[in-house]
Scaffold this active site. Structure first.
Site, PDB file in Angstrom:
ATOM      1  N   ARG A 121      29.436  24.846 -14.219  1.00 46.06           N
ATOM      2  CA  ARG A 121      30.381  23.805 -14.695  1.00 46.06           C
ATOM      3  C   ARG A 121      31.707  24.368 -15.198  1.00 46.06           C
ATOM      4  NH1 ARG A 121      25.538  21.340 -16.531  1.00 46.06           N
ATOM      5  NH2 ARG A 121      24.964  19.735 -15.026  1.00 46.06           N
ATOM      6  N   LYS A 143      45.843  24.662  -9.191  1.00 43.71           N
ATOM      7  CA  LYS A 143      45.295  23.956  -8.019  1.00 43.71           C
ATOM      8  C   LYS A 143      44.337  24.922  -7.334  1.00 43.71           C
ATOM      9  CE  LYS A 143      48.788  20.632  -6.551  1.00 43.71           C
ATOM     10  NZ  LYS A 143      49.775  20.304  -5.503  1.00 43.71           N
ATOM     11  N   GLU A 185      59.744  30.433  -0.750  1.00 39.33           N
ATOM     12  CA  GLU A 185      59.333  29.620  -1.910  1.00 39.33           C
ATOM     13  C   GLU A 185      60.316  29.811  -3.070  1.00 39.33           C
ATOM     14  OE1 GLU A 185      56.992  27.371  -2.115  1.00 39.33           O
ATOM     15  OE2 GLU A 185      55.599  27.812  -0.462  1.00 39.33           O
ATOM     16  N   LYS A 227      58.106  26.614 -12.161  1.00 42.36           N
ATOM     17  CA  LYS A 227      56.797  26.032 -11.834  1.00 42.36           C
ATOM     18  C   LYS A 227      56.052  25.648 -13.119  1.00 42.36           C
ATOM     19  CE  LYS A 227      52.824  25.749  -9.091  1.00 42.36           C
ATOM     20  NZ  LYS A 227      52.062  26.076  -7.930  1.00 42.36           N
ATOM     21  N   GLU A 237      49.902  16.084 -10.653  1.00 42.93           N
ATOM     22  CA  GLU A 237      50.792  15.589  -9.604  1.00 42.93           C
ATOM     23  C   GLU A 237      50.823  14.065  -9.502  1.00 42.93           C
ATOM     24  OE1 GLU A 237      50.915  18.107  -6.075  1.00 42.93           O
ATOM     25  OE2 GLU A 237      51.559  16.386  -4.906  1.00 42.93           O
ATOM     26  N   ARG A 241      55.407  16.708 -10.129  1.00 42.33           N
ATOM     27  CA  ARG A 241      54.903  17.917  -9.444  1.00 42.33           C
ATOM     28  C   ARG A 241      55.112  17.851  -7.929  1.00 42.33           C
ATOM     29  NH1 ARG A 241      49.538  21.563 -10.911  1.00 42.33           N
ATOM     30  NH2 ARG A 241      49.800  23.034  -9.180  1.00 42.33           N
ATOM     31  N   ASN A 245      56.724  20.061  -3.361  1.00 46.06           N
ATOM     32  CA  ASN A 245      56.381  19.880  -1.943  1.00 46.06           C
ATOM     33  C   ASN A 245      57.602  19.774  -1.043  1.00 46.06           C
ATOM     34  OD1 ASN A 245      53.611  19.844  -2.419  1.00 46.06           O
ATOM     35  ND2 ASN A 245      53.667  17.681  -2.983  1.00 46.06           N
ATOM     36  N   HIS A 248      57.602  20.747   2.646  1.00 43.46           N
ATOM     37  CA  HIS A 248      56.200  20.851   3.050  1.00 43.46           C
ATOM     38  C   HIS A 248      55.753  19.749   4.004  1.00 43.46           C
ATOM     39  CE1 HIS A 248      56.247  23.886  -0.014  1.00 43.46           C
ATOM     40  NE2 HIS A 248      54.957  24.128   0.091  1.00 43.46           N
ATOM     41  N   HIS A 252      54.175  21.581   6.836  1.00 48.20           N
ATOM     42  CA  HIS A 252      52.737  21.458   7.122  1.00 48.20           C
ATOM     43  C   HIS A 252      52.509  20.995   8.549  1.00 48.20           C
ATOM     44  CE1 HIS A 252      51.053  21.212   2.763  1.00 48.20           C
ATOM     45  NE2 HIS A 252      51.096  22.447   3.214  1.00 48.20           N
ATOM     46  N   HIS A 265      53.178  30.455   6.037  1.00 48.09           N
ATOM     47  CA  HIS A 265      53.509  29.260   5.268  1.00 48.09           C
ATOM     48  C   HIS A 265      55.009  29.190   4.910  1.00 48.09           C
ATOM     49  CE1 HIS A 265      52.857  25.954   2.563  1.00 48.09           C
ATOM     50  NE2 HIS A 265      53.393  26.632   1.579  1.00 48.09           N
TER      51      HIS A 265
HETATM   52  P1  NAD Z   1      47.126  35.592   1.899  1.00 49.07           P
HETATM   53  O1  NAD Z   1      46.363  35.445   0.648  1.00 49.07           O
HETATM   54  O2  NAD Z   1      46.399  35.380   3.170  1.00 49.07           O
HETATM   55  O3  NAD Z   1      47.788  37.049   1.915  1.00 49.07           O
HETATM   56  C1  NAD Z   1      48.544  37.437   3.046  1.00 49.07           C
HETATM   57  C2  NAD Z   1      48.081  38.792   3.604  1.00 49.07           C
HETATM   58  O4  NAD Z   1      48.555  39.828   2.754  1.00 49.07           O
HETATM   59  C3  NAD Z   1      46.574  38.968   3.664  1.00 49.07           C
HETATM   60  O5  NAD Z   1      46.248  39.667   4.828  1.00 49.07           O
HETATM   61  C4  NAD Z   1      46.274  39.813   2.426  1.00 49.07           C
HETATM   62  O6  NAD Z   1      45.091  40.570   2.544  1.00 49.07           O
HETATM   63  C5  NAD Z   1      47.487  40.696   2.394  1.00 49.07           C
HETATM   64  N1  NAD Z   1      47.840  41.224   1.081  1.00 49.07           N
HETATM   65  C6  NAD Z   1      47.821  40.577  -0.095  1.00 49.07           C
HETATM   66  N2  NAD Z   1      48.381  41.341  -1.044  1.00 49.07           N
HETATM   67  C7  NAD Z   1      48.735  42.507  -0.465  1.00 49.07           C
HETATM   68  C8  NAD Z   1      49.385  43.670  -0.923  1.00 49.07           C
HETATM   69  N3  NAD Z   1      49.847  43.783  -2.163  1.00 49.07           N
HETATM   70  N4  NAD Z   1      49.570  44.686  -0.043  1.00 49.07           N
HETATM   71  C9  NAD Z   1      49.172  44.564   1.245  1.00 49.07           C
HETATM   72  N5  NAD Z   1      48.595  43.459   1.758  1.00 49.07           N
HETATM   73  C10 NAD Z   1      48.379  42.443   0.896  1.00 49.07           C
HETATM   74  O7  NAD Z   1      48.406  34.634   1.936  1.00 49.07           O
HETATM   75  P2  NAD Z   1      49.355  34.045   0.795  1.00 49.07           P
HETATM   76  O8  NAD Z   1      50.596  33.694   1.491  1.00 49.07           O
HETATM   77  O9  NAD Z   1      49.405  34.904  -0.392  1.00 49.07           O
HETATM   78  O10 NAD Z   1      48.612  32.706   0.354  1.00 49.07           O
HETATM   79  C11 NAD Z   1      48.429  31.625   1.227  1.00 49.07           C
HETATM   80  C12 NAD Z   1      47.393  30.707   0.636  1.00 49.07           C
HETATM   81  O11 NAD Z   1      47.861  30.215  -0.608  1.00 49.07           O
HETATM   82  C13 NAD Z   1      47.082  29.490   1.494  1.00 49.07           C
HETATM   83  O12 NAD Z   1      45.682  29.347   1.584  1.00 49.07           O
HETATM   84  C14 NAD Z   1      47.671  28.336   0.710  1.00 49.07           C
HETATM   85  O13 NAD Z   1      46.963  27.130   0.907  1.00 49.07           O
HETATM   86  C15 NAD Z   1      47.554  28.829  -0.694  1.00 49.07           C
HETATM   87  N6  NAD Z   1      48.493  28.217  -1.646  1.00 49.07           N
HETATM   88  C16 NAD Z   1      47.987  27.681  -2.770  1.00 49.07           C
HETATM   89  C17 NAD Z   1      48.831  27.117  -3.704  1.00 49.07           C
HETATM   90  C18 NAD Z   1      48.271  26.576  -4.986  1.00 49.07           C
HETATM   91  O14 NAD Z   1      49.027  25.964  -5.735  1.00 49.07           O
HETATM   92  N7  NAD Z   1      47.019  26.776  -5.277  1.00 49.07           N
HETATM   93  C19 NAD Z   1      50.220  27.097  -3.483  1.00 49.07           C
HETATM   94  C20 NAD Z   1      50.706  27.674  -2.325  1.00 49.07           C
HETATM   95  C21 NAD Z   1      49.834  28.236  -1.404  1.00 49.07           C
HETATM   96  N1  GLY Z   2      52.221  24.551  -4.544  1.00 41.45           N
HETATM   97  C1  GLY Z   2      52.357  23.218  -5.005  1.00 41.45           C
HETATM   98  C2  GLY Z   2      51.765  22.968  -6.340  1.00 41.45           C
HETATM   99  O1  GLY Z   2      51.250  23.849  -6.983  1.00 41.45           O
HETATM  100  O2  GLY Z   2      51.777  21.869  -6.770  1.00 41.45           O
END
Ligand code: NAD
Ligand code: GLY
Length: 359
Positions: A121, A143, A185, A227, A237, A241, A245, A248, A252, A265
């Protein structure tokens, strides 16, 4: 060290930004009332680079760290791998005082946060984001999520971390394309919130691209500040918030229509930000000069600006029509009326969307 706070009453937490600070995490954790068991969730790519540093730091302070790995990639951010982590935690005897650390990019951050939110939980977790995107966006705000075959991030919760610990040195090992994608971003924060910050990013382009650490810390700090302010005002949101987007809706749709992975992304939302800025210009809000400045800035960082030729425009419009932000069949978008000033949940008419893509 730069320190920020996300104000969310009893769920408030700090964001600490520094260089070369991974070996200090154990010491920091002594301040939390966490048990001795710590699960470090990561993937083989990141664990090989930074896993040992973290494990030693935690062991040095008397913690009992376990490294739990999932394969590298967005396709593994799913329920199956979340379940795999949950099983490991149960088998290792993690209890409600145990803590998780997400060591990696947004994929690791999202799945770790999701697991933390449902294990017994809800247990505490710490974000150690190692991509630029994760440092300025996904690690802050709570999130959590995993993907479902029917759509991205459809299964998730809101569950805030106890701490966000940023080491800008980790960006030196990040592939260049991932780094630049994260810059998108940061540009977004300037457009949605702060014209001076937008100008600062433009002026410091060379230093950002050279990964000058002082500039990196400055732009990560300002992005997290924006942020944090948005999340503090609207955690779930309900309105503000949605400003995050920007870019996006179209972005998306590009990710969906080109197959996840062809466009990172940040690359997809770069094109999205340009199209959504142009829409605002067509609707008579954003000036031509501001539209051009947004486009030029994105382009100057080496980010894509044109719609991929494989994207079929009628499919793009259909995808926009089923976007999560729409309400009762009405298209809602976030569009800039000026740099630093947005119209949130703005109702756009389908004819204007057609004009945007066909003219
Ligand atoms: P990712 O986590 O896939 O990382 C990108 C690549 O870089 C991967 O291959 C990873 O292994 C590698 N990597 C990471 N750190 C490294 C480092 N320091 N040195 C070498 N390689 C490294 O991609 P991302 O762009 O970080 O994240 C994308 C994800 O984030 C998506 O799933 C998206 O939905 C999510 N996201 C979430 C939120 C949220 O608010 N929760 C917001 C934006 C995006
Ligand atoms: N990345 C969008 C949010 O956190 O709301």
């Amino acid at each position: 060290m730069e320190k920020l706070r996300v104000e969310l009453r009893e769920r408030s937490y700090e964001i600490l930004i520094n260089r070369d600070n991974l070996h200090l995490i154990g010491e920091r954790l002594l301040r939390f009332s966490t048990g001795s068991k710590i699960g470090i969730i990561s993937n083989p790519t990141v664990a090989e680079l930074y896993g040992n540093k973290l494990v030693s730091s935690l062991k040095n302070e008397g913690f009992d760290p376990y490294l739990i790995l999932i394969p590298d990639g967005e396709t593994y951010k799913d329920y199956f791998w979340a379940y795999h982590i949950l099983t490991q935690l149960l088998e290792l005897g993690f209890d409600r005082r145990s803590c998780l650390i997400a060591l990696g990019g947004g994929v690791i951050g999202d799945i770790t946060a999701f697991v933390a939110s449902v294990y017994m939980r809800g247990i505490s977790y710490i974000q150690i984001p190692t991509t630029l995107l994760a440092q300025v966006d996904s690690s802050v705000g709570g999130k959590t999520g995993v993907n479902h075959p029917l759509g991205k991030n459809l299964i998730g919760t809101f569950w805030q971390p106890s701490l966000v610990w940023i080491d800008v040195d980790t960006l030196h090992s990040l592939p260049e394309r991932e780094f630049i994608s994260g810059v998108a971003e940061i540009i977004k924060y300037g457009i949605i919130w702060d014209r001076d910050f937008f100008e600062f990013i433009k002026t410091n382009k060379e230093k950002i691209l050279k990964k000058d650490e002082n500039i990196l810390i400055a732009i990560i700090k300002r992005s997290c500040e924006i942020k944090a302010e948005v999340v503090s005002k609207d955690e779930r949101e309900s309105s503000l918030r949605a400003i995050l987007n920007y870019g996006h809706t179209v972005g998306h749709a590009i990710e969906t229509l080109t197959g996840y992975g062809s466009y990172l992304h940040g690359e997809a939302i770069s094109i999205g930000m340009i199209y959504e800025a142009r829409l605002s210009n067509l609707l008579g809000f954003l000036s031509k000069e501001n539209y051009q400045s947004i486009k030029d800035t994105i382009k100057n960082f080496g980010l894509p600006v044109d719609m991929p030729s494989i994207v079929d425009i009628s499919a793009m419009i259909k995808t926009i029509l089923i976007d999560k932000k729409n309400i009762e069949g009405k298209i809602r978008m976030v569009i800039p009326e000026d740099i630093g000033k947005m119209k949130i949940n703005f109702e756009v008419n389908i004819e204007d969307i057609k004009k945007l893509f066909y003219e």
